[in-house]
Design an enzyme around this catalytic site. Structure first.
Site, PDB file in Angstrom:
ATOM      1  N   GLY A  68       9.039   1.914   7.315  1.00 49.09           N
ATOM      2  CA  GLY A  68       8.791   0.560   6.839  1.00 49.09           C
ATOM      3  C   GLY A  68       7.826   0.529   5.671  1.00 49.09           C
ATOM      4  O   GLY A  68       7.514   1.555   5.056  1.00 49.09           O
ATOM      5  N   GLY A 115       9.899   5.934   5.531  1.00 49.36           N
ATOM      6  CA  GLY A 115      11.155   5.814   6.236  1.00 49.36           C
ATOM      7  C   GLY A 115      11.122   4.764   7.330  1.00 49.36           C
ATOM      8  O   GLY A 115      12.151   4.201   7.694  1.00 49.36           O
ATOM      9  N   VAL A 124       3.979  -0.939   4.182  1.00 49.33           N
ATOM     10  CA  VAL A 124       2.629  -1.316   4.599  1.00 49.33           C
ATOM     11  C   VAL A 124       2.002  -2.189   3.515  1.00 49.33           C
ATOM     12  O   VAL A 124       2.011  -1.840   2.334  1.00 49.33           O
ATOM     13  CB  VAL A 124       1.753  -0.073   4.861  1.00 49.33           C
ATOM     14  N   LEU A 151       0.831  -1.216   0.000  1.00 53.23           N
ATOM     15  CA  LEU A 151       0.000   0.000   0.000  1.00 53.23           C
ATOM     16  C   LEU A 151       0.864   1.263   0.000  1.00 53.23           C
ATOM     17  O   LEU A 151       0.449   2.291  -0.519  1.00 53.23           O
ATOM     18  CB  LEU A 151      -0.905   0.006   1.244  1.00 53.23           C
ATOM     19  N   GLY A 152       2.046   1.173   0.573  1.00 50.68           N
ATOM     20  CA  GLY A 152       2.920   2.343   0.616  1.00 50.68           C
ATOM     21  C   GLY A 152       4.210   2.019   1.328  1.00 50.68           C
ATOM     22  O   GLY A 152       4.317   1.038   2.075  1.00 50.68           O
ATOM     23  N   ASP A 203       4.648  14.496  13.114  1.00 53.81           N
ATOM     24  CA  ASP A 203       4.781  14.331  11.653  1.00 53.81           C
ATOM     25  C   ASP A 203       3.413  14.520  10.986  1.00 53.81           C
ATOM     26  O   ASP A 203       2.982  13.697  10.180  1.00 53.81           O
ATOM     27  CB  ASP A 203       5.362  12.964  11.315  1.00 53.81           C
TER      28      ASP A 203
END
Length: 709
Positions: free
Chosen positions: A398, A396, A400, A392-393, A509
């Protein structure tokens, strides 16, 4: 795969014990003897330049000695003061880079990559980048290389194909004796490379001299300090290579022996665009292991004959005793397997911070009443063995993956990049276990029995706010009401984290890519790896500034002191994104990098707000509401954190705007209904025909009229 790359690791580990000569470097590698006793070059062609072996498809001299001009090696005499012997060194002639080693079997190439400088007080200003496009068979390896920026108080941006693909920022605290692998943002910083990088440029923002370099540091220990980098012209880097189709079919003849040589397609030049079209080929011998050059006729055939003899000897020497020994080993393996598996899980549990997590649980910092412990078997099956098609993405922290559990529930599984540091994993687990809010992504469980720790979240189907803002279409547009609702939901979630959670939490973030949208396009705040729980009235002092360019609080950047107002600043940038529909960082040729927050504040000062506001917002929103939201965003973006509102105040103002819009819409519907009733009261057939016009007039005067009539 680890064994296949073992000798490359040895090469770089020896090389990184700087400084070593080329002779020392090659004499200590295990591949030298393999090249020494095998046919690596075509007949009549030189096989060595200095101490570096040159296997075909690379070559020197005549045209038939190399596959194409990209593979031509220029062997030069290196008559310098540091090398009075005039030792010969090989260079890739087409791109003029020195070659240190050519890996024939894994298609890797170690070269000396130039260091780029920019800024004041530089010994030499060298700008621009290496371009491996235009038919080149080379790309930079993302696995073994990293991008380093060395300098004091600089922001470095790494560009490829006209787009910023990476970047980092450094602070001035520290000295020049800091090693580059341990700078942690002090006078240098690092960023990962995109896969299959073929060209790049580096740009800097700062006053001091800055150095940008791609370097192979991930395979071994690098002993360079920041001071060393400032006096070097080039550093080692790893290139991957393939044989392009036109070169393969015109200059390579081994394809006639498919029973001896196996070839397969490669995708180095198309992977950035997610294309399934291959860009070249690679080959290997079907029989035996290296050494054997699959690109030289007869090399693999000789290895085949040796393999047949070897197997014949093994067959003759096999006996009943060997069979019995195998049976004993099999039973022994079966006996100890459970114990080994138990120790393995205990090892991973400790490695992934299980002891630290137990400490958090015993101290009451984490609430795991509803958190499930998943097994690796469950998550491996759910993600189809962590299939790349389920990604999915990536970020920095990890990768997913999308997964489906045995009960049919869709989940998101996050595999962390811990590299021995499990703090971010444990931190995100502890923080999310404390949160129970409808606009914060929900943690379902974790798995600690794997080499890499895993977290399991609820699946959010509609991507993130950043993608939706930039990719919206007429079928599903981002309306003004949707933008207001999303802003209010995110503000409410941050207000909950700052004030209503059991212990105040700073997200650290906040950005549009960390705001997910569920099936009803409601906002869900995600990615709490950098978050921190703090005591009330306390601030969080960090040793290295963390955050995302375009969202980073300037006050935090200069003081390294993170407060709840730092989250407010980042939210202000998200609010400006919702108003304008623009990226937080854009590139203008004349001006370089342009911050959306700075441009927005400039437009506000020059009374040009509506020049930057998104066209759909202008069409659907009331100007008064837009101005109120813009002023709220400006307050959030104040340089002085004390002048910014709290998230509670932000949430209250946004909810007030939403409420007024709903009341206005309800009033318009109500007035429209009254107008319709008024019309029917005049022409209704049930009214008395004998009524005078005066009586009708009096009826109309009693009925309230729409304010626009």
């Amino acid at each position: 795969m680890v064994l296949k790359f073992a000798y490359i690791k040895v090469i770089l580990m020896i090389w990184c014990m700087y400084p070593l000569t080329s002779a020392q470097y090659l004499d200590e590698t295990i591949t030298s003897s393999q090249y020494e006793n095998m046919t690596i070059a075509r007949p009549g062609c030189d096989r060595k330049c200095g101490n570096v072996f040159i296997p075909f498809p690379f070559g020197m001299g005549r045209e038939n000695c190399y596959a194409s001009s990209w593979f031509e090696i220029d062997c030069r005499n290196n008559n310098t003061t540091t090398n009075s012997s005039g030792e010969q060194k090989p260079y890739l002639k087409y791109i003029d880079l020195e070659v240190k080693f050519i890996d024939l079997w894994n298609e890797a190439l170690i070269i000396m990559n130039p260091i780029y400088q920019s800024g004041k007080n530089c010994e030499r200003n060298k700008t621009g980048g290496i371009n491996l496009k235009g038919g080149s068979p080379f790309v930079y390896s993302a696995r073994y290389n990293t991008f380093l920026a060395v300098g004091c108080g600089n922001t470095a941006s790494f560009w490829s194909n006209g787009e910023e693909v990476s970047g980092c920022a450094s602070m001035c605290n520290g000295d020049d004796l800091i090693k580059v692998d341990n700078c942690r943002g002090r006078k240098c910083c690092e960023a990962s490379l995109p896969r299959y990088l073929s060209e790049y440029n580096v740009s800097f923002e700062g006053q001091e001299c800055a150095y940008g370099l791609i370097i192979a540091v991930r395979l071994g220990y690098w002993n360079l300090t920041i001071k060393d980098v400032k006096h070097l012209n080039e550093v080692p880097a790893v290139l991957k290579w393939e044989i392009p189709f036109d070169t393969f079919y015109s200059n390579i003849s081994f394809f006639r022996d498919p029973d001896i040589v196996s070839c397969y397609d490669t995708y180095l030049k198309h992977s950035l665009n997610n294309s399934s079209q291959s860009s070249g080929r690679r080959c290997h011998c079907r029989y035996g292991a290296p050494p054997a050059n699959p690109y030289i006729r007869g090399s693999c055939l000789g290895e085949k004959r040796k393999t047949r003899v070897r197997w014949a000897i093994i067959g003759v020497s096999s006996s009943l005793g060997t069979i019995l020994l195998l049976l004993v080993l099999w039973w022994l393996n079966k006996f100890v397997r459970k114990n080994i598996e138990k120790k393995r899980k205990e090892k991973f549990f400790k490695q992934n911070g299980g002891l630290l997590l137990n400490q958090k649980l015993s101290s009451g910092e984490a609430n795991v009443d509803k958190i499930k412990l998943f097994t690796l078997k469950d998550l491996d099956k759910a993600t189809d063995h962590f299939n790349i098609n389920r990604v999915l993405g990536k970020g920095g922290q990890g990768t997913v993956y999308k997964g489906m559990l045995v009960d049919g529930n869709i989940v998101a599984v996050k595999k962390f990049k811990v590299n021995g540091n499990v703090e971010e994993f444990i931190n995100e687990f502890v923080v999310l276990s404390q949160i129970n809010h409808r606009n914060v992504v929900k943690l379902l469980g974790c798995c600690l029995e794997t080499e890499i720790p895993l977290l399991v979240y609820e699946f959010i189907p509609n991507g993130n706010l950043y993608e939706y803002l930039l990719g919206q279409n007429d079928e599903l547009p981002m309306t003004w009401d949707m933008r207001l609702r999303i802003a209010t939901e995110v503000a409410g979630a941050l207000f909950y984290l700052h004030s209503a959670a059991s212990q105040p939490i700073y997200h650290r973030d906040v950005k549009s890519t960390n705001i997910l949208l569920d099936e009803k396009y409601k906002a869900k705040v995600a990615d709490f790896g950098a978050s921190r729980m703090v005591s009330i009235e306390a601030t969080h002092l960090t040793t290295a500034v963390q955050g995302t360019f375009g969202y980073l609080d300037p006050e935090y950047f200069h003081t390294s002191q993170f407060t709840e107002k730092s989250d407010v600043y980042s939210f202000g940038v998200v609010l400006v994104e919702l108003l304008t529909g623009q990226k937080p960082i854009s590139s203008v040729k004349e001006q370089g990098l342009q911050s959306l927050a700075s441009y927005f504040l400039l437009c506000m000062e020059e009374n040009r707000l509506f020049d930057i506001v998104d066209a759909r917002v202008m069409q659907e929103g009331e100007k008064e509401d837009i101005i109120v939201v813009a002023n709220l965003a400006r307050r959030c973006l104040q340089l002085n954190g004390r002048k910014r509102p709290t998230m509670k105040e932000v949430t209250s103002e946004l909810e007030s705007i939403q409420k007024s819009r709903k009341q206005s819409a309800s009033q318009e519907q109500h007035d429209a209904g009254i107008d319709e009733c008024q019309f029917w009261s005049v022409i209704s057939p049930t009214s008395n025909l004998g009524e005078t016009s005066d009586s009708k007039a009096s009826t109309l005067e009693i009925m309230p009229t729409h304010p626009n009539h």
